[in-house]
Structures are given as C-alpha cells and as structure tokens.
Design an enzyme around this catalytic site. Structure first.
Site, PDB file in Angstrom:
ATOM      1  N   ALA A  29     -45.628  34.805 -12.406  1.00 58.76           N
ATOM      2  CA  ALA A  29     -44.310  34.921 -13.240  1.00 58.76           C
ATOM      3  C   ALA A  29     -44.691  34.327 -14.466  1.00 58.76           C
ATOM      4  CB  ALA A  29     -43.560  33.781 -12.447  1.00 58.76           C
ATOM      5  N   CYS A  30     -45.874  34.291 -14.977  1.00 56.86           N
ATOM      6  CA  CYS A  30     -46.291  33.909 -16.350  1.00 56.86           C
ATOM      7  C   CYS A  30     -46.614  34.925 -17.252  1.00 56.86           C
ATOM      8  CB  CYS A  30     -47.405  32.860 -16.339  1.00 56.86           C
ATOM      9  SG  CYS A  30     -48.137  32.335 -17.742  1.00 56.86           S
TER      10      CYS A  30
END
Length: 140
Positions: free
Chosen positions: A11-12
């Site tokens: 998600a980063c």
C-alpha cells in the site's frame, strides 16, 4: 546477487517504487509483507544492527498509532518500542532492504541503488512520474 529481501508494504508508494527498482535492475527479491508476517523482535534487532540505527529511527509516525500510543515520550525503552512494533507492525518504517551489500531503510526510493551490485541502470520512472537516474553510486 544471491539474496535480496524487501520488507514491503504494497500500500506504500515508496515501497512499490523500491520493489520496482530492484526488478528493473534484474533481480527478483524475497518479499516479506511485514504487515501480514511481522519480523520477530530478534529479526528487528538484527535489521537495526545491520543498518546501524536505533529503534526510534525505524518508527513511522504518519498513518500509524504513533501519536495515540504516546511514542514520542522518551520514557519508552527500546524493548518496549520493539513490543509496540510487534503489536502494530505499521509502526515499522518501510521499505527495509537487505542485500549482500548491506541493509538500509530505503527512503527515498532511489536509496536502494546503493545496495544493488549492477552497473548503471537505464532511467526508472517512479509512480509519481519522477525519473530516477542511476549515477552508479554503490556500496562495496
């Protein structure tokens, strides 16, 4: 290169860019999605020793329970901070990359280039559209 490991959060954006740079260099790393499979306290201690940083240097504030847990208070020992990371793996800043050339918290994403043993790479375009130029800076 025998083994590259990335402690990754898909998600980063920075973590995705680092993974992309590693693959762009021709390597397929071992991916540890540390939110699903957090490193043990011993593994964290080993990573910190390899990076030459303290526990506080690995803590992430943004998007984590850092403030609500009061982790800015200096009363917390390293062992207690490691316990917090175990309970809330999102507190671990990312991505951490380990290669035979070293271990490093790779923020910004082009920091990973120091850990890759290849010659100059072709330019790499990150998700935000910025181009990463490899200047050939390597460890070892």
């Amino acid at each position: 290169m025998s083994e590259i490991t990335i402690y990754h959060n898909p998600a980063c954006g920075t973590s995705r860019n680092v993974l992309g740079l590693i693959r762009h260099a021709g390597f397929e790393p071992r991916i540890v999605e540390y939110l699903k499979t957090p490193p043990t306290k011993e593994e964290l201690r080993q990573l910190l020793a390899e990076m030459g940083i303290g526990v506080r240097d690995l803590l992430r504030e943004k998007g984590t329970p850092y403030a609500e847990l009061g982790l800015s208070d200096p009363k917390w020992t390293d062992e207690e901070l490691l316990d917090f990371i175990q309970q809330h793996p999102i507190l671990m800043n990312r991505p951490v990359v380990r290669t035979p050339l070293g271990t490093k918290l790779c923020r910004p994403s082009d920091e990973v280039l120091e850990l890759l043993p290849v010659g100059k790479l072709e330019p790499f375009v990150r998700e935000d559209g910025e181009t990463v130029i490899d200047h050939g800076k390597r460890r070892g």
